[in-house]
Enzyme design. Structure first.
Site, PDB file in Angstrom:
ATOM      1  N   LYS A 157      16.562  -7.172  12.339  1.00 53.65           N
ATOM      2  CA  LYS A 157      16.895  -8.131  11.285  1.00 53.65           C
ATOM      3  C   LYS A 157      16.623  -7.496   9.927  1.00 53.65           C
ATOM      4  O   LYS A 157      15.477  -7.288   9.538  1.00 53.65           O
ATOM      5  CB  LYS A 157      16.058  -9.405  11.415  1.00 53.65           C
ATOM      6  CG  LYS A 157      16.569 -10.492  10.468  1.00 53.65           C
ATOM      7  CD  LYS A 157      15.527 -11.491  10.050  1.00 53.65           C
ATOM      8  CE  LYS A 157      14.839 -11.162   8.753  1.00 53.65           C
ATOM      9  NZ  LYS A 157      15.674 -11.173   7.545  1.00 53.65           N
ATOM     10  N   GLY A 210       6.556  -5.770   5.647  1.00 51.40           N
ATOM     11  CA  GLY A 210       6.738  -6.767   4.598  1.00 51.40           C
ATOM     12  C   GLY A 210       5.407  -7.195   4.034  1.00 51.40           C
ATOM     13  O   GLY A 210       4.440  -6.422   4.034  1.00 51.40           O
ATOM     14  N   SER A 211       5.347  -8.442   3.599  1.00 52.47           N
ATOM     15  CA  SER A 211       4.137  -8.919   2.931  1.00 52.47           C
ATOM     16  C   SER A 211       3.023  -9.160   3.945  1.00 52.47           C
ATOM     17  O   SER A 211       3.275  -9.477   5.109  1.00 52.47           O
ATOM     18  CB  SER A 211       4.448 -10.205   2.170  1.00 52.47           C
ATOM     19  OG  SER A 211       4.875 -11.200   3.069  1.00 52.47           O
ATOM     20  N   THR A 212       1.793  -9.059   3.469  1.00 56.12           N
ATOM     21  CA  THR A 212       0.653  -9.289   4.356  1.00 56.12           C
ATOM     22  C   THR A 212       0.637 -10.739   4.841  1.00 56.12           C
ATOM     23  O   THR A 212       0.313 -11.011   6.007  1.00 56.12           O
ATOM     24  CB  THR A 212      -0.658  -8.925   3.622  1.00 56.12           C
ATOM     25  OG1 THR A 212      -0.639  -7.505   3.397  1.00 56.12           O
ATOM     26  CG2 THR A 212      -1.885  -9.257   4.455  1.00 56.12           C
ATOM     27  N   VAL A 214       3.185 -12.848   5.486  1.00 55.35           N
ATOM     28  CA  VAL A 214       4.117 -13.045   6.610  1.00 55.35           C
ATOM     29  C   VAL A 214       3.665 -12.213   7.813  1.00 55.35           C
ATOM     30  O   VAL A 214       3.761 -12.656   8.963  1.00 55.35           O
ATOM     31  CB  VAL A 214       5.576 -12.713   6.197  1.00 55.35           C
ATOM     32  CG1 VAL A 214       6.516 -12.810   7.388  1.00 55.35           C
ATOM     33  CG2 VAL A 214       6.044 -13.664   5.095  1.00 55.35           C
ATOM     34  N   GLY A 215       3.115 -11.028   7.555  1.00 59.83           N
ATOM     35  CA  GLY A 215       2.617 -10.185   8.646  1.00 59.83           C
ATOM     36  C   GLY A 215       1.558 -10.889   9.489  1.00 59.83           C
ATOM     37  O   GLY A 215       1.537 -10.766  10.721  1.00 59.83           O
ATOM     38  N   GLU A 232       3.409  -3.006   9.095  1.00 57.79           N
ATOM     39  CA  GLU A 232       3.277  -2.197   7.868  1.00 57.79           C
ATOM     40  C   GLU A 232       3.313  -3.185   6.722  1.00 57.79           C
ATOM     41  O   GLU A 232       4.364  -3.768   6.432  1.00 57.79           O
ATOM     42  CB  GLU A 232       4.431  -1.194   7.742  1.00 57.79           C
ATOM     43  CG  GLU A 232       4.520  -0.169   8.845  1.00 57.79           C
ATOM     44  CD  GLU A 232       3.373   0.816   8.873  1.00 57.79           C
ATOM     45  OE1 GLU A 232       2.509   0.778   7.969  1.00 57.79           O
ATOM     46  OE2 GLU A 232       3.322   1.607   9.830  1.00 57.79           O
ATOM     47  N   CYS A 266       5.321  -0.061  -1.055  1.00 56.80           N
ATOM     48  CA  CYS A 266       4.003  -0.451  -0.535  1.00 56.80           C
ATOM     49  C   CYS A 266       2.956   0.627  -0.828  1.00 56.80           C
ATOM     50  O   CYS A 266       1.771   0.339  -0.851  1.00 56.80           O
ATOM     51  CB  CYS A 266       4.086  -0.766   0.952  1.00 56.80           C
ATOM     52  SG  CYS A 266       4.992   0.430   1.902  1.00 56.80           S
ATOM     53  N   GLU A 359      -1.062  -7.115  -5.044  1.00 55.76           N
ATOM     54  CA  GLU A 359       0.109  -6.232  -5.002  1.00 55.76           C
ATOM     55  C   GLU A 359       1.171  -6.802  -5.940  1.00 55.76           C
ATOM     56  O   GLU A 359       1.649  -7.914  -5.722  1.00 55.76           O
ATOM     57  CB  GLU A 359       0.663  -6.160  -3.573  1.00 55.76           C
ATOM     58  CG  GLU A 359       1.844  -5.229  -3.459  1.00 55.76           C
ATOM     59  CD  GLU A 359       2.306  -5.038  -2.016  1.00 55.76           C
ATOM     60  OE1 GLU A 359       2.501  -6.039  -1.315  1.00 55.76           O
ATOM     61  OE2 GLU A 359       2.492  -3.873  -1.615  1.00 55.76           O
TER      62      GLU A 359
END
Ligand code: NDP
Length: 457
Positions: A157, A210-212, A214-215, A232, A266, A359
């Protein structure tokens, strides 16, 4: 929940709509997973040599379309043409590197009593890959190449903003002779397609970049199925400059270490930590380097920085430079349409400022001072991130001590390198889980099977 059926892909340098892409829903995601599941049964049986050959042909297809892929990324993501060419070349190289892997996926023969003990690295099955918009092509390839090499199939995706190169890569894979459904690219919303890949019981692994925030949700979703996951995530990396460093070189390169890709990286060294005794001299050298950056149409060969990806990202980045922010100096950015943001240096800045702790993911850097080695390591390690960093010093012992002291996955001494396809990449702390690239990446896409054969009657 409202599900969009199509998405207008916008050029961030002009705000013009480039094309419209169909968006998958949950049912289409399930269908894609089922197709990839069927393809897995045959793909895993393809001989290691043939799997390697097909990946090499895929790499050659990418090589034959480097300029087309690069131009697509300039239009879709606002990357400078120089960067975009490097990124397409990186996809080629990553595919080529992992094309050697199927024939080298060795198990072990372990000495035991009464028989022979063997281990096999078995593929997992369908791998779901969720890609962000900041480096759409390379990040996709870092998962696709080892996953396919190990015998898995992939449903990928792309980010809503940047689906074009991923869609083209899927076509090139077919042109290279990869069987149908071994690599499926499925544009869609994160909360629809992405979330379904996380929740689908037949997806055996998720690779998420992606973002922490959503991770963490992805990791929690994977837990329900004990699904393998590689993450990551974000970073707030430090560029540590000691008084004994080559200050000219450190200052000349610092802007590129944070403003490259308009800071949407990142690994961006978005905190510059400078030893107090050389702070004034460093700032004197940094100012012309920042002001000299060419922020312009990313399609121009001379361009060194393009726009941000979207209005949403522009608003987000702007919030870190409110009225009255401690701006030391800024570069230029074009007026008119496009999500342009000038390179911005904050100093002196409070260590508790959001621009220092969060970030930013835009061209904003905070410069802070430190007293000695211990202070530098303490500051570099502040916060929850631990992805990358740079250390500038002529003292080899210090370079190694500080490298060992900083809690980050990717450090470089007297340079700003983070990513090489032959070396491992990933984060400490909340910057991620697991490693991509390098000689061990295949093991993130396999499970070990142990088989004991009795030899005694
Ligand atoms: P996200 O983390 O939201 O997006 C990354 C990917 O995850 C996209 O493909 C996105 O889809 C997808 N996604 C979103 N929600 C879900 C979900 N619930 N389940 C599964 N997949 C999902 O990043 P943003 O685009 O919102 O960027 C926000 C900030 O995150 C940035 O400013 C930056 O700080 C950080 N970031 C860090 C990156 C990195 O490389 N470390 C990369 C990107 C962002 P969709 O495109 O539909 O949103």
């Amino acid at each position: 929940m409202t599900i969009s059926t199509s998405y207008d892909v916008v050029n961030p340098a002009t705000e013009q709509v480039l094309t419209t892409v169909a968006m998958a829903d949950t049912a289409e995601t399930d269908l894609a997973v089922a197709r990839a599941g069927r393809a897995f049964e045959t793909w895993r049986q393809v001989s290691p040599a043939d799997r390697g050959r097909l990946l090499r042909r895929f790499s050659e297809q990418v090589d034959g379309h480097l300029e087309e892929l690069a131009q697509l990324e300039v239009g879709n993501a606002g990357h400078t043409i120089g960067n975009a060419r490097w990124e397409a070349g990186n996809v080629r190289d990553v595919l080529n590197y992992f094309s050697a892997a199927p024939e080298r996926l060795f198990g072990r023969q372990i000495p035991v009593a009464g028989g022979v003990d063997l281990t096999f690295h078995e593929p997992l099955g369908v791998v779901g890959v969720i890609v962000p918009w900041n480096f759409p092509m390379p990040i996709a390839s870092w998962a696709i190449a080892p996953a396919l090499a190990a015998g898995n199939t992939v449903v990928l995706k792309p980010a809503e903003y940047t689906p074009l190169t991923a869609l083209r890569l899927a076509e090139l894979a077919l042109d290279a002779g990869l069987p149908e459904d071994v690599l499926i690219v499925l544009p869609g919303e994160g909360t629809v397609v992405g979330q379904r890949l996380v929740e689908h019981p037949d997806v055996r692994k998720i690779v998420f970049t992606g973002s922490t925030a959503v991770g963490k949700a992805v990791m929690a979703g994977c837990a329900a199925h004990v699904k393998r996951v590689t993450l990551e995530l974000g970073g707030k990396s430090a560029n540590v400059v000691f008084a004994d460093a080559d200050l000219e070189k450190a200052a000349a390169t610092a802007p590129y270490a944070v403003f490259d890709n308009a800071g949407q990286d990142c690994c961006a060294r978005s905190r510059i930590l400078v030893q107090r005794s050389v702070f004034d001299r460093f700032m004197e050298l940094l100012e012309p380097a920042v002001k000299g950056m060419r922020v312009e149409d990313p399609a121009l060969d001379t361009s060194q920085m393009g726009p941000l990806i979207s209005q949403r990202q522009w608003d987000r980045v702007s919030s870190y430079v409110p009225d009255g922010a401690p701006v030391a100096f800024r570069g230029d950015a074009p007026d008119g349409p496009g999500f342009w943001f000038p390179p911005t240096v904050l100093a002196p800045v409070d260590a508790a400022d959001r621009a220092v702790t969060e970030e930013v993911f835009g061209p904003v850097v905070a410069v802070l001072t430190f007293e000695d080695e211990a202070d530098a390591v303490r500051l570099a390690n502040a916060g929850n991130y631990g992805l990358a960093g740079s250390i500038w010093t002529r003292d080899l012992g210090r370079a190694l001590r500080v490298s060992r002291g900083i809690e980050a996955g990717n450090l470089s001494v007297n340079s700003h390198s983070s990513v090489r396809y032959a070396t491992p990449f990933g984060g400490f702390k909340q910057s991620g889980l697991g490693r991509e690239l390098g000689p061990d990446a295949l093991h993130a896409f396999t499970d070990v099977k142990n088989v004991f054969l009795a030899t005694e009657g």
